[in-house]
Design an enzyme around this catalytic site. Structure first.
Site, short mmCIF file in Angstrom:
data_model
loop_
_atom_site.label_atom_id
_atom_site.label_comp_id
_atom_site.label_asym_id
_atom_site.label_seq_id
_atom_site.Cartn_x
_atom_site.Cartn_y
_atom_site.Cartn_z
N SER A 77 0.35 8.93 28.30
CA SER A 77 1.68 8.58 28.79
C SER A 77 2.44 9.86 29.14
CB SER A 77 2.49 7.86 27.70
OG SER A 77 1.75 6.80 27.18
N GLU B 221 3.46 9.27 14.39
CA GLU B 221 3.43 8.31 15.49
C GLU B 221 3.66 6.91 14.94
OE1 GLU B 221 -0.36 8.06 17.51
OE2 GLU B 221 0.57 7.11 19.24
N GLU C 280 -7.19 -3.26 14.74
CA GLU C 280 -8.36 -3.27 13.85
C GLU C 280 -8.40 -2.00 13.00
OE1 GLU C 280 -8.26 -4.15 17.01
OE2 GLU C 280 -8.73 -6.28 16.79
N GLN D 169 0.66 13.81 25.00
CA GLN D 169 -0.29 13.94 23.90
C GLN D 169 -1.72 13.83 24.44
OE1 GLN D 169 -0.40 10.46 21.51
NE2 GLN D 169 -0.91 11.51 19.63
N SER E 236 -6.69 11.07 23.05
CA SER E 236 -7.76 10.12 23.36
C SER E 236 -8.64 10.58 24.51
CB SER E 236 -7.17 8.76 23.73
OG SER E 236 -6.54 8.19 22.64
#
Lengths: 405, 358
Positions: free
Chosen positions: A159, A242, A375, A112, A115
């Site tokens: 990953s 996810e 958070e 994926q 990020s």
């Protein structure tokens, strides 16, 4: 609609035609996919039978009893949990036909590419650029004419990138509109020139994650998922799945992280102290309650009820894993001063139980960061479940190119 | 695996109880009642018992009850907790009823099931299921002794009193002297009970198994009451923080508060699963011991924390007598002692799971 009896019949037929003992693993998995018994809630022809999702358990139980091989869902979790539902929902007919079967059998591993160093919790701020070769990439909507997309940028925390054949990728295609609007979603070929995967060593010593550098990577428009500029909406499907897939495993009592520490406690009375005892019992209770909560979520989903608990399960697991593994290191006393192996390795999957307490302690620190930080998840619960006012957004109406970086 | 959802019938039962409580158990009235000599709402009790047959949920139909299970009783307790209803449901319809079921005391059970009689087990509210409990003396056919912290005793018609011969006796409340103690929990007050030579008390059966069974069920189902208390506190706090404005915006929009509320929500969601698991385990008799101690070890700290947070997040108004949040805090804190503290249940768990102390 397909019922449980029909599924059992079909499964037995599959087992008869392809006896697990005499069939190669991959051949069996392919046959299972073609029989619609891979993920029964998927459409016919794509590994499913349009059956209720809850009936998968019936098929799995039959196959397990017959000793059939499985598709190693832990190793291909990103493909199964994130890429597949997104391709199913937004993919073209050709894309679904091409990607879903080898994805499910595990022949092709997925990663994926979401990020970035500057876009983690604020994922929509991503800066990896995709430019249409003829320069007509700006604007939203239909496919339009033009050639391949050329992608430049850097992704991080990826990953399985070193094992992956394909990646789901989000890119910036229009910097002149606010950040959520100028994103487009692609399927990226990890074997293409310009894709460079570098291991990213973590605090555990191993490199389970990677950085991925994309330099002039050409992606044909036929590998776009969803409309140009609609990538954020497509990505929501990926991210939602996810979080649902995290915590979806059904565990027996003491089946999680609490298991090893409870066993150590029983087997080694010499390590026991009163303080550790109190903490252990408290965490044992929380682990058990967490198990009930996950089970209740599964029952809600199976009954077709919306299960808001899902948003919270990952939060609970992250904290529990960290507290339990921290306790375990202390419990081991002198041994807690040691670590099993700092060798830099590139494992295929996260192996919590095959390593020692120190590894579990360090690796679980990632549980409150990966797949949405705690958070961010607390904000999601507060806003979407409890209906509290959203965080003020100063960047909502500003063109991406004008944002401070 | 345990059924952790609510059935349609259970949801219908919940709706009926909640409607009734909305109409007849407003927080302001509960506060006024706590200041009177009669904190219990006997009329509400009659409506729940006579009108809806709730007092007999756990009693088999052939003994005049509804023949329901702990799952339904748990739903009723959730709603009663949500309203901090001052009625002796837990004490009479659960604790005393379970003790009588163990003794096979049919006539008295039928009276409790119909709601015409309120029964109370004369064992201190703080007593854990496995703990010892004070007994009265049996001398020359008469019962003598004093018992304290007996919940709801002031509205009881009959007390189930353990004596030093190992028996459990049915004693008419009128034959004893019952004095209300000034209680932390205003909506489930405790009382001092004195027996000064009570003669002719009926021996129901052996006290030990009856008390043990009663307190075990109580501990398991108390988690549902605690769920109701916590759920009310969270819901009200979220509602209040959406309305209350400071610094020109709703207070609930500040991230420091949002995260606290989200965390509380997660704990309430987990408490619901734990409480359902305990109710289901009591109903089916499967894996009951561990599930009950887990629920009780988890429930008490959560209910206390959520009500404490509710008080803090209501700001100044949370500290006032006129706002009902204090009723919930008092109930939650008293409940954290009732039928054994979380620590006591964790110790029991150590024995059940082989996680022995040093």
């Amino acid at each position: 609609m397909t019922n449980a009896e029909e599924l059992i019949c079909r499964t037995r037929e599959l087992l008869k035609e392809h006896p697990p003992a005499g069939t190669a693993r991959l051949d069996f998995l392919r046959a299972r996919f073609d029989a619609g018994l891979a993920w029964v809630h998927y459409p016919e022809g794509l590994g499913g039978l349009d059956a209720p999702r809850s009936l998968q358990a019936v098929v799995d139980a039959e196959l397990e009893a017959a000793g059939a091989p499985d598709n190693d869902p832990r190793r291909i979790g990103i493909g199964l949990g994130m890429a597949a539902p997104t391709i199913l929902r937004y993919g073209t007919r050709e894309q679904r036909q091409r990607y879903l079967r080898p994805l499910w059998t595990g022949e092709e591993v997925w990663c994926q590419l979401f990020s970035e160093p500057g876009a983690g919790s604020d994922l929509a701020a991503l800066g990896t650029r995709a430019v249409r070769e003829d320069g007509s990439s700006s604007g939203t909507g239909g496919a339009g004419g033009g050639g391949d997309w050329v992608v430049n940028g850097q992704k991080v925390w990826t990953s399985s990138a070193h094992l992956a054949r394909w990646a789901i990728l989000i890119t910036r295609t229009d910097p002149d509109v606010p950040k959520h609007q100028g994103i487009t979603y692609f399927i990226c070929d990890m074997t293409d020139p310009g894709v460079e995967v570098r291991p990213l060593r973590q605090i555990t010593g191993e490199a389970e994650f990677n950085e991925v550098f994309l330099t002039g990577v050409r992606i044909p428009d036929s590998r776009r998922l969803g409309a140009i500029g609609d990538g954020w909406r497509v990505a929501q499907t990926t991210l939602m799945n996810e979080r649902v897939s995290i915590g979806g495993m059904r565990l027996p009592r003491e089946g999680g992280m609490i298991g090893p520490v409870a066993r150590t406690w029983r087997e080694r009375p010499g390590l026991r102290t009163h303080d550790l005892h109190q903490r252990l019992l408290k965490l044992w209770v929380e682990a058990e309650v967490s198990r009930f909560t996950a089970e209740r979520l599964r029952q809600q989903l199976a009954a077709g009820q919306p299960g808001y608990e899902g948003s919270g399960m990952k939060l609970a697991f992250a904290r529990l894993n960290q507290e339990i593994s921290g306790l375990e290191v202390e419990l081991r006393g002198e041994e807690g001063l040691l670590y099993d192996d700092w060798t830099m390795r590139r494992p295929e999957l996260v192996d919590f139980t095959g390593r020692d307490a120190g590894y579990r302690y360090l690796r679980s620190k990632g549980n409150s960061i990966e797949g949405g930080t705690s958070e961010v998840l607390l904000n999601i619960v507060a806003e979407r479940v409890l209906g509290l006012p959203p965080e003020p957004r100063t960047d909502k109406d500003v063109a991406w190119k004008d944002l401070a970086r | 695996m345990t059924d952790l959802l609510y059935s349609e019938e259970e949801e219908a039962l919940r709706a009926a109880v909640r409607d009734l409580l909305t109409d007849h158990c407003a927080p302001a009235d509960v506060i006024v009642r706590t200041e009177s000599d009669a904190p219990h709402d006997v009329r509400l009790w009659k409506t729940l018992a006579d009108g809806m047959g709730l007092a007999g949920l756990l009693v088999p139909e052939e003994l005049g009850g509804q023949g329901a299970t702990h799952r339904e009783a748990a739903v009723v307790l959730e709603e009663l907790g949500r309203a901090v209803a001052p009625v002796p449901y837990l004490t009479s319809a659960v604790v005393a009823t379970e003790a009588l079921l163990e003794c096979g005391a049919g006539d008295l059970l039928a009276e409790l099931a119909s709601g015409t009689t309120i029964g109370v087990l004369a064992v201190g509210l703080h007593t854990a299921p496995g703990a010892g409990f004070p007994v009265v003396r049996l001398e020359g056919g008469a019962l003598h002794g004093e018992l304290t912290a007996i919940a709801d005793a002031t509205v009881a018609d009959v007390l189930l009193v353990p004596a030093d011969d190992g028996g459990l006796y049915a004693v008419p409340a009128s034959a004893t002297t019952i004095t209300a103690q000034v209680s932390l929990d205003l909506t489930r007050p405790v009382a001092h009970v004195a027996l000064e030579g009570v003669r002719g008390a009926h021996r129901l059966g052996d006290a030990e198994p009856a008390v043990r069974r009663a307190l075990h069920a109580a501990a398991g189902l108390l988690a549902s009451e605690q769920l109701g208390v916590a759920d009310w506190a969270l819901t009200e706090t979220v509602r209040y923080l959406k309305e209350r404005k400071q610094f020109n915006r709703p207070v609930g929009g500040f991230q420091a508060l949002k995260h606290r509320l989200a965390q509380l929500w997660l704990e309430v969601v987990s408490l619901r699963a734990a409480a359902r698991a305990a109710a289901d385990a009591l109903a089916t008799g499967e894996d009951t011991d561990i599930t009950v101690v887990v629920a009780q070890a988890y429930a008490a700290p959560v209910a206390v924390r959520v009500t404490e947070e509710a008080l803090q997040l209501h700001g100044g108004i949370g500290m006032t007598w006129e706002h009902p949040v204090h009723l919930y805090l008092k109930r939650a804190k008293a409940d954290s002692i009732a039928y054994g503290t979380a620590g006591t249940h964790r110790e029991a768990l150590a024995g059940l799971t082989g996680l022995q102390a040093p």
